[in-house]
Every structure is written in structure tokens, then in C-alpha cells.
Scaffold this motif. Structure first.
Motif, PDB file in Angstrom:
ATOM      1  N   VAL A 199       0.861  -1.182   0.000  1.00 23.64           N
ATOM      2  CA  VAL A 199       0.000   0.000   0.000  1.00 23.64           C
ATOM      3  C   VAL A 199       0.896   1.230   0.000  1.00 23.64           C
ATOM      4  O   VAL A 199       1.878   1.286   0.749  1.00 23.64           O
ATOM      5  CB  VAL A 199      -0.935   0.015   1.232  1.00 23.64           C
ATOM      6  N   GLN A 200       0.564   2.200  -0.818  1.00 25.04           N
ATOM      7  CA  GLN A 200       1.363   3.412  -0.900  1.00 25.04           C
ATOM      8  C   GLN A 200       1.038   4.323   0.292  1.00 25.04           C
ATOM      9  O   GLN A 200      -0.033   4.923   0.353  1.00 25.04           O
ATOM     10  CB  GLN A 200       1.094   4.152  -2.205  1.00 25.04           C
ATOM     11  N   LEU A 201       1.952   4.407   1.246  1.00 24.78           N
ATOM     12  CA  LEU A 201       1.730   5.204   2.456  1.00 24.78           C
ATOM     13  C   LEU A 201       2.444   6.540   2.438  1.00 24.78           C
ATOM     14  O   LEU A 201       2.092   7.443   3.201  1.00 24.78           O
ATOM     15  CB  LEU A 201       2.191   4.412   3.684  1.00 24.78           C
ATOM     16  N   ASP A 202       3.456   6.686   1.598  1.00 21.09           N
ATOM     17  CA  ASP A 202       4.324   7.859   1.632  1.00 21.09           C
ATOM     18  C   ASP A 202       4.067   8.768   0.435  1.00 21.09           C
ATOM     19  O   ASP A 202       3.715   8.313  -0.658  1.00 21.09           O
ATOM     20  CB  ASP A 202       5.791   7.434   1.659  1.00 21.09           C
ATOM     21  N   SER A 203       4.261  10.047   0.650  1.00 22.27           N
ATOM     22  CA  SER A 203       4.126  11.013  -0.439  1.00 22.27           C
ATOM     23  C   SER A 203       5.321  10.901  -1.377  1.00 22.27           C
ATOM     24  O   SER A 203       6.432  10.531  -0.969  1.00 22.27           O
ATOM     25  CB  SER A 203       4.045  12.436   0.123  1.00 22.27           C
ATOM     26  N   ALA A 204       5.096  11.212  -2.637  1.00 19.16           N
ATOM     27  CA  ALA A 204       6.163  11.138  -3.631  1.00 19.16           C
ATOM     28  C   ALA A 204       7.314  12.065  -3.246  1.00 19.16           C
ATOM     29  O   ALA A 204       7.095  13.230  -2.894  1.00 19.16           O
ATOM     30  CB  ALA A 204       5.617  11.521  -5.007  1.00 19.16           C
ATOM     31  N   LEU A 215       8.659   0.695   1.429  1.00 20.08           N
ATOM     32  CA  LEU A 215       7.632  -0.235   0.984  1.00 20.08           C
ATOM     33  C   LEU A 215       7.627  -0.266  -0.539  1.00 20.08           C
ATOM     34  O   LEU A 215       7.731   0.784  -1.185  1.00 20.08           O
ATOM     35  CB  LEU A 215       6.255   0.188   1.492  1.00 20.08           C
ATOM     36  N   PRO A 216       7.493  -1.451  -1.147  1.00 18.98           N
ATOM     37  CA  PRO A 216       7.461  -1.528  -2.606  1.00 18.98           C
ATOM     38  C   PRO A 216       6.175  -0.917  -3.156  1.00 18.98           C
ATOM     39  O   PRO A 216       5.175  -0.813  -2.453  1.00 18.98           O
ATOM     40  CB  PRO A 216       7.515  -3.037  -2.871  1.00 18.98           C
ATOM     41  N   ASN A 217       6.219  -0.497  -4.387  1.00 16.65           N
ATOM     42  CA  ASN A 217       5.031   0.052  -5.024  1.00 16.65           C
ATOM     43  C   ASN A 217       4.056  -1.065  -5.378  1.00 16.65           C
ATOM     44  O   ASN A 217       4.468  -2.144  -5.821  1.00 16.65           O
ATOM     45  CB  ASN A 217       5.409   0.817  -6.292  1.00 16.65           C
ATOM     46  N   PRO A 218       2.768  -0.843  -5.166  1.00 18.88           N
ATOM     47  CA  PRO A 218       1.772  -1.826  -5.583  1.00 18.88           C
ATOM     48  C   PRO A 218       1.895  -2.042  -7.109  1.00 18.88           C
ATOM     49  O   PRO A 218       2.283  -1.122  -7.834  1.00 18.88           O
ATOM     50  CB  PRO A 218       0.438  -1.169  -5.220  1.00 18.88           C
ATOM     51  N   PRO A 219       1.623  -3.241  -7.622  1.00 13.62           N
ATOM     52  CA  PRO A 219       1.007  -4.391  -6.940  1.00 13.62           C
ATOM     53  C   PRO A 219       2.003  -5.357  -6.304  1.00 13.62           C
ATOM     54  O   PRO A 219       1.624  -6.469  -5.953  1.00 13.62           O
ATOM     55  CB  PRO A 219       0.245  -5.062  -8.085  1.00 13.62           C
ATOM     56  N   ALA A 220       3.277  -4.954  -6.145  1.00 13.89           N
ATOM     57  CA  ALA A 220       4.229  -5.822  -5.455  1.00 13.89           C
ATOM     58  C   ALA A 220       3.744  -6.082  -4.032  1.00 13.89           C
ATOM     59  O   ALA A 220       3.004  -5.283  -3.453  1.00 13.89           O
ATOM     60  CB  ALA A 220       5.604  -5.163  -5.437  1.00 13.89           C
ATOM     61  N   THR A 221       4.149  -7.211  -3.461  1.00 19.79           N
ATOM     62  CA  THR A 221       3.692  -7.568  -2.121  1.00 19.79           C
ATOM     63  C   THR A 221       4.639  -7.033  -1.050  1.00 19.79           C
ATOM     64  O   THR A 221       5.801  -6.750  -1.317  1.00 19.79           O
ATOM     65  CB  THR A 221       3.572  -9.095  -1.964  1.00 19.79           C
ATOM     66  N   PHE A 276      -6.280  -3.714  11.005  1.00 21.69           N
ATOM     67  CA  PHE A 276      -5.222  -2.717  11.102  1.00 21.69           C
ATOM     68  C   PHE A 276      -3.917  -3.374  10.679  1.00 21.69           C
ATOM     69  O   PHE A 276      -3.585  -4.468  11.153  1.00 21.69           O
ATOM     70  CB  PHE A 276      -5.135  -2.188  12.533  1.00 21.69           C
ATOM     71  N   TRP A 277      -3.167  -2.696   9.806  1.00 20.01           N
ATOM     72  CA  TRP A 277      -1.996  -3.291   9.184  1.00 20.01           C
ATOM     73  C   TRP A 277      -0.740  -2.490   9.528  1.00 20.01           C
ATOM     74  O   TRP A 277      -0.658  -1.294   9.241  1.00 20.01           O
ATOM     75  CB  TRP A 277      -2.186  -3.339   7.676  1.00 20.01           C
ATOM     76  N   LEU A 278       0.225  -3.145  10.149  1.00 17.66           N
ATOM     77  CA  LEU A 278       1.525  -2.545  10.454  1.00 17.66           C
ATOM     78  C   LEU A 278       2.568  -3.165   9.540  1.00 17.66           C
ATOM     79  O   LEU A 278       2.645  -4.398   9.415  1.00 17.66           O
ATOM     80  CB  LEU A 278       1.914  -2.812  11.911  1.00 17.66           C
ATOM     81  N   ALA A 279       3.376  -2.345   8.902  1.00 22.45           N
ATOM     82  CA  ALA A 279       4.447  -2.863   8.055  1.00 22.45           C
ATOM     83  C   ALA A 279       5.516  -3.510   8.931  1.00 22.45           C
ATOM     84  O   ALA A 279       5.979  -2.911   9.904  1.00 22.45           O
ATOM     85  CB  ALA A 279       5.049  -1.737   7.219  1.00 22.45           C
ATOM     86  N   CYS A 280       5.907  -4.721   8.597  1.00 21.74           N
ATOM     87  CA  CYS A 280       6.895  -5.451   9.411  1.00 21.74           C
ATOM     88  C   CYS A 280       8.221  -4.707   9.512  1.00 21.74           C
ATOM     89  O   CYS A 280       8.920  -4.827  10.530  1.00 21.74           O
ATOM     90  CB  CYS A 280       7.121  -6.852   8.844  1.00 21.74           C
ATOM     91  N   ASN A 281       8.569  -3.956   8.471  1.00 24.22           N
ATOM     92  CA  ASN A 281       9.850  -3.240   8.481  1.00 24.22           C
ATOM     93  C   ASN A 281       9.713  -1.801   8.972  1.00 24.22           C
ATOM     94  O   ASN A 281      10.625  -0.995   8.794  1.00 24.22           O
ATOM     95  CB  ASN A 281      10.495  -3.278   7.101  1.00 24.22           C
TER      96      ASN A 281
END
Length: 287
Positions: A199-204, A215-221, A276-281
Motif C-alpha cells: 500500500v502506498q503510504l508515503d508522499s512522492a 515499501l514496494p510500489n503496488p502491486p508488489a507484495t 489494522f496493518w503494520l508494516a513489518c519493516n
């Protein structure tokens, strides 16, 4: 502290909340100090107030101590999985102190007073010093995912906090990854490990702190910690206002951040959702 008693000499603080735009500028501390000052003034003018009490998690001890509160110990209040601790601020005692000599006692005089107090109360010698030492305990140290040789494989377990085997859960407490914060976000065994679309969480073009993994860009996992069924599962988490981006179900997203230092985004949820989803990294691990 569980019931309101009209006319009681004890004032209880329930919580101190500061808008995210004004955090880390001592607004909260100044609010508490002003509240205490007004209570002391009321006591001097004849109100029956004698003390202010509160319960807090251990990481807030330093905050309230700066406002003059004393650490009492473990509270009997049970709410959530973490223990609560009582703190207290005497009001009338301060008036008595102000009426005495303003001369500053020497260190030896203070030690003698502490020993005498322990003897009078039948307390074991050295208890005061032990309590003083306990106040210097450091916060938990967050270990980043990149420090584990096998990455996620080293931080998952198939046994949850109740001892049952099942889905892969978080082996360690999840912490704010910011150095010097270490606030506990989630206890071990509460979240489930899931690999799903990023999921894209950060601004460009946004520059992230080193403690937040990319975090990778969607649709990467990406790898996530799934927390449900509601926000009460967290020990400490903050939510942004809904943003324009939408989640898998078409609802607006809210970004998750450390509720204490505002570091984020650590993850996401859908507005009104129960997952609720927390990024592992983007979280730390207490090993």
C-alpha cells in the motif's frame, strides 16, 4: 480511583490529550503544571483538595514526574494487557513547605531525613535509594527488522499469547522504532503475519527516517502484521485523519503512527474498518 465521590479531597486526572499539531512543544506538560497550580491555589483558598492522583503506563512516568508527581506503584486497575501504575501529587504538603525556612538542606541532611523516615515507618533500610534507582530505568530498545539474520523468519512464531498453535504471530513485543522512544505498540502474540499487496503510504519524494523501511510500489507484495478486531488490541497507536487514498474495499485510508512521538506512517487501516496493518519493516522488536 474507580468511582466519582463528590466532595472528596482527591482529584483524579483521567487523561491528558494534545492535538498532533502541538505535540513535542511542552504543551501537555504546561497544561498539567497549570492544572496543578490552580488546584494548589484553590486548596490555599479553602477548598478541601489534598492531592491529585492518576494512573499511567510506565513509559509516561517521566512526563508526570516533571510535573511534580510521585511514583506510588502498581495499581489495582485492570484494563487491557498492560499494567497501570499510580502516581500522586500532594497539594497541602506544598503549602507547609512554603511556610518553612527556604534554606536548602544539604545532601547529608536529606539522607538522614530519609533514614529517619524509613525507621519511623518500619521500612527496610535502603528502600528509598532503591526507589530512586528504579526511576532511572531505561525504555525498551527497539531492534529493527534489518538486524535479524533471517528477517521476518526470526520474529514470527506459530504459538500465540494463549499458548495455542495456529497462524504465524509476532514473537516479540512491537515497539516504536525511533531511537529514544521505544513505546510499546503491541504485545507479543497479538498480530498475525500476512504477506499481501503493498500500500502506498508515503508522499512522492518524501524523505523517511532511517528507522522506517521502504515499501514496494503496488502491486508488489509487502509483509504486514494484521491486528484485529479493533483498536483496543493496541497498547499505543495513533491515527491520522482520513486521506484521499483508498484501501482494498474502496474506503478512505487512515495512517497509523506512534501515539507518543508521532513517528509514522507505520501502517494503515480503512476508515471504519476492523483490520489494522503494520508494516513489518516499520516497527521495532523487543527481544
Amino acid at each position: 480511583m474507580s468511582n466519582h465521590v463528590p466532595g472528596s479531597p482527591t482529584i483524579c486526572i483521567h487523561s491528558v490529550c494534545v492535538h498532533t499539531d502541538y505535540r513535542h512543544s511542552q504543551v501537555g506538560l504546561n497544561l498539567v503544571k497549570e492544572f496543578v497550580s490552580r488546584a494548589e491555589r484553590a486548596a490555599r483558598e479553602g477548598a478541601s483538595y489534598e492531592c491529585i492522583t492518576l494512573i499511567a503506563h510506565e513509559e509516561l512516568r517521566g512526563f508526570y514526574e516533571k510535573a511534580g508527581f510521585e511514583w506510588i506503584g502498581l495499581s489495582s486497575v485492570v484494563h487491557g494487557s498492560r499494567p497501570w501504575y499510580e502516581m500522586r501529587r500532594e497539594l497541602r504538603a506544598r503549602d507547609l513547605e512554603n511556610s518553612e525556612s527556604t534554606a536548602t538542606p544539604s545532601a547529608s541532611q536529606l539522607r538522614s531525613a530519609h533514614v529517619l523516615s524509613e525507621q519511623q515507618q518500619g521500612l527496610p533500610p535502603g528502600l528509598w535509594e532503591a526507589l530512586q534507582r528504579s526511576s532511572t530505568r531505561s525504555r525498551p530498545v527497539a531492534r529493527l527488522l534489518t538486524s535479524f539474520p533471517n528477517a521476518v523468519q526470526d520474529v514470527v512464531t506459530d504459538i500465540d499469547k494463549d499458548g495455542a498453535e495456529g497462524s504465524l504471530c509476532n514473537k516479540y513485543d512491537l515497539l516504536c522504532p525511533r531511537l529514544g522512544c521505544g513505546s510499546i505498540i503491541l504485545k507479543s502474540g497479538v498480530a498475525t503475519w500476512v504477506e499481501r499487496e503493498s500500500v502506498q503510504l508515503d508522499s512522492a519524494g518524501e524523505t523517511l527516517p532511517d528507522c522506517l523501511g521502504a515499501l514496494p510500489n503496488p502491486p508488489a507484495t509487502a509483509q504486514w502484521w494484521l491486528v484485529k478486531p479493533n483498536a483496543m488490541a493496541f497498547e499505543n497507536i495513533g491515527f491520522s485523519r482520513a486521506i484521499q487514498a483508498t484501501g482494498p474495499n474502496g474506503r478512505k485510508l487512515k495512517l497509523l503512527a506512534c501515539a507518543e512521538c508521532d513517528l509514522g506512517p507505520l501502517g494503515w487501516c480503512e476508515e471504519g474498518g476492523s483490520e489494522f496493518w503494520l508494516a513489518c519493516n516499520r516497527v521495532g522488536y523487543r527481544t
